[in-house]
Design a protein around this motif. Structure first.
Motif, PDB file in Angstrom:
ATOM      1  N   LEU A  18       8.943  13.642 -12.756  1.00  0.00           N
ATOM      2  CA  LEU A  18       7.864  13.600 -11.773  1.00  0.00           C
ATOM      3  C   LEU A  18       8.414  14.211 -10.490  1.00  0.00           C
ATOM      4  O   LEU A  18       9.402  13.718  -9.940  1.00  0.00           O
ATOM      5  CB  LEU A  18       7.410  12.154 -11.522  1.00  0.00           C
ATOM      6  CG  LEU A  18       6.819  11.404 -12.722  1.00  0.00           C
ATOM      7  CD1 LEU A  18       6.485   9.971 -12.341  1.00  0.00           C
ATOM      8  CD2 LEU A  18       5.586  12.117 -13.255  1.00  0.00           C
ATOM      9  N   TYR A  20       3.288  12.503  -9.466  1.00  0.00           N
ATOM     10  CA  TYR A  20       4.261  11.963  -8.521  1.00  0.00           C
ATOM     11  C   TYR A  20       3.547  11.108  -7.469  1.00  0.00           C
ATOM     12  O   TYR A  20       3.981   9.988  -7.153  1.00  0.00           O
ATOM     13  CB  TYR A  20       5.014  13.120  -7.859  1.00  0.00           C
ATOM     14  CG  TYR A  20       6.034  12.714  -6.818  1.00  0.00           C
ATOM     15  CD1 TYR A  20       7.334  12.385  -7.191  1.00  0.00           C
ATOM     16  CD2 TYR A  20       5.708  12.688  -5.464  1.00  0.00           C
ATOM     17  CE1 TYR A  20       8.285  12.034  -6.237  1.00  0.00           C
ATOM     18  CE2 TYR A  20       6.641  12.332  -4.509  1.00  0.00           C
ATOM     19  CZ  TYR A  20       7.931  12.011  -4.896  1.00  0.00           C
ATOM     20  OH  TYR A  20       8.863  11.655  -3.935  1.00  0.00           O
ATOM     21  N   MET A  55      11.764  10.099 -11.902  1.00  0.00           N
ATOM     22  CA  MET A  55      11.723  10.969 -10.735  1.00  0.00           C
ATOM     23  C   MET A  55      12.810  12.039 -10.807  1.00  0.00           C
ATOM     24  O   MET A  55      13.931  11.767 -11.252  1.00  0.00           O
ATOM     25  CB  MET A  55      11.897  10.155  -9.445  1.00  0.00           C
ATOM     26  CG  MET A  55      10.774   9.156  -9.204  1.00  0.00           C
ATOM     27  SD  MET A  55       9.202  10.012  -8.904  1.00  0.00           S
ATOM     28  CE  MET A  55       8.074   8.614  -8.813  1.00  0.00           C
ATOM     29  N   ARG A 115       8.000  15.982  -6.520  1.00  0.00           N
ATOM     30  CA  ARG A 115       7.231  15.926  -5.278  1.00  0.00           C
ATOM     31  C   ARG A 115       6.203  17.045  -5.246  1.00  0.00           C
ATOM     32  O   ARG A 115       6.477  18.185  -5.586  1.00  0.00           O
ATOM     33  CB  ARG A 115       8.181  16.059  -4.086  1.00  0.00           C
ATOM     34  CG  ARG A 115       7.509  15.813  -2.722  1.00  0.00           C
ATOM     35  CD  ARG A 115       8.507  15.983  -1.601  1.00  0.00           C
ATOM     36  NE  ARG A 115       9.603  15.042  -1.730  1.00  0.00           N
ATOM     37  CZ  ARG A 115      10.818  15.247  -1.230  1.00  0.00           C
ATOM     38  NH1 ARG A 115      11.099  16.368  -0.604  1.00  0.00           N
ATOM     39  NH2 ARG A 115      11.764  14.335  -1.374  1.00  0.00           N
TER      40      ARG A 115
END
Length: 409
Positions: free
Chosen positions: A17, A24, A143, A19
């Motif tokens: 994920l 996100y 992330m 930015r």
């Protein structure tokens, strides 16, 4: 929007994920809501402790059990959630935990006596245990590494907002209608946050629950993490951060309600608006850690807490408010950086590593938070602040040890 649609927002090439993608943003909003629900429920009792002392004819140390018993049970629940995390579906367990904790807040509001209230708060510690460890593991797995500090900062920011909202709203509602409506309102807010979490959180892409693992397979990473050259020092930082912060917040209400301040419950609760600074600090310091490294940023956070503690040694309300603000900024900055550093340091078993960090973190709340009551009874406010000063000095020694380890890598 369904889960398959949210996954499409992640980077197709990397599986992270990242930015700027819809997935996100949805994940950050969902985990912000989870942090909000968890910590508004957990800390809503802090401004109510003087009322518990009055209504149930108990001492401040006994009243502090309304928080310490929850965080003590939570510490071990988090540890076992982390221990079994490789066999647990992240989203399903976190969703169930948020719903159960909201129900138990309503049960606490209906408690007929002190012991039933403590029992409801202890069960709430069990229910809440499914959220923080798995949220940290989810973030470290899903992330993109370069965005992890920011995402962890936003999650901790949700925790800050929840802690502030729980304290402020509980204080205001308690002045109007008593402690029962105050706790019931927090439970209702928990249901709303749980619904947002269930709807928004994308499913895991980089984790698959491992069924049929033997118990030794769950325990194996624990020993490896405890033998790690850096992780135990990071766990010690979590213990100090939470123990120091909760001790100040547990007994600041008693100090502000007494002379020379003689403040009402609403006014005491309003002081906790400084939590908004913690929301900003979590995100800002998380990004600074991404850019400049975790150890120096963590040391700066402890320095801010120490400066705040120094401001609280005088009987002057503006200085006290500034001190609470600095302590709050330093605490949330420190927790954001320390918790975000656990996953990257762990060599596999990230859920277990998160569980160990949170075990230390919440044991700090339970053990040091209640110990502060003994210092309050014997030495009043100077005793509490002196105890916290010693803790913060130990925490800074732990960070210096981490900095030496980092230079040797």
């Amino acid at each position: 929007m369904n889960d398959s649609t949210t996954v499409a927002g992640a980077s197709a090439s990397s599986g992270w994920l990242e930015r700027g993608t819809p997935a996100y943003r949805r994940a950050n909003i969902a985990l912000f809501a989870a942090g909000f629900a968890t910590f508004s429920s957990l800390y809503s009792v802090q401004p109510l402790m003087p009322l518990f002392s009055h209504n149930f004819a108990i001492s401040p140390a006994q009243s502090s059990l309304s928080l310490s018993i929850t965080t003590g049970v939570l510490a071990f629940t988090l540890f076992f959630a982390g221990l079994m995390s490789e066999a647990i579906d992240r989203k399903r367990l976190m969703s169930a935990s948020l719903i159960a904790s909201a129900l138990l807040s309503l049960a606490a509001a209906l408690s007929p006596d002190w012991y039933v209230l403590l029992a409801a708060r202890a069960l709430e510690g069990v229910a809440l245990g499914g959220v923080p460890a798995l949220a940290m593991a989810y973030l470290s797995e899903e992330m993109r590494p370069g965005d992890l500090g920011t995402a962890m900062g936003l999650y901790v920011g949700g925790s800050a907002f929840g802690g502030m909202s729980g304290r402020v709203l509980a204080g205001v509602i308690a002045d109007i209608g008593g402690w029962r409506p105050a706790i019931a309102l927090i439970g209702g807010m928990g249901f709303v946050a749980a619904a947002a979490f269930v709807w928004l959180l994308p499913p895991s892409r980089n984790f698959r629950a491992q069924r049929g693992l033997a118990l030794r397979d769950h325990f194996a990473p624990i020993g490896r993490h405890l033998r790690h050259d850096a992780l135990p020092w990071l766990f010690a930082c979590g213990f100090v951060l939470m123990g120091s912060f909760v001790s100040i917040y547990n007994y600041i209400g008693y100090r502000l309600a007494a002379a020379p301040f003689s403040m009402s419950q609403s006014a005491v609760g309003a002081i906790f608006v400084v939590y908004l600074l913690g929301i900003v600090a979590s995100a800002v310091f998380g990004r600074l850690a991404d850019r400049h490294g975790s150890a120096p940023v963590l040391l700066a956070a402890f320095a801010l807490m120490s400066a705040g503690l120094g401001c609280m040694w005088v009987d002057f309300l503006p200085s006290l408010v500034v001190g609470i603000a600095l302590l709050t900024i330093g605490f949330f900055a420190g927790h954001s950086v320390a918790s975000g550093w656990v996953g990257p340091l762990a060599d596999g078993g990230k859920g277990q590593a998160a569980g160990l960090y949170l075990l230390a973190y919440y044991l700090g709340s339970s053990v040091i938070g209640s110990l502060g009551g003994l210092f309050w009874a014997r030495f009043a406010w100077p005793g509490v602040t002196a105890m916290v000063a010693v803790l913060l000095a130990f925490g800074m020694i732990a960070i210096l040890r981490l900095m030496v380890w980092r230079r040797q890598q």
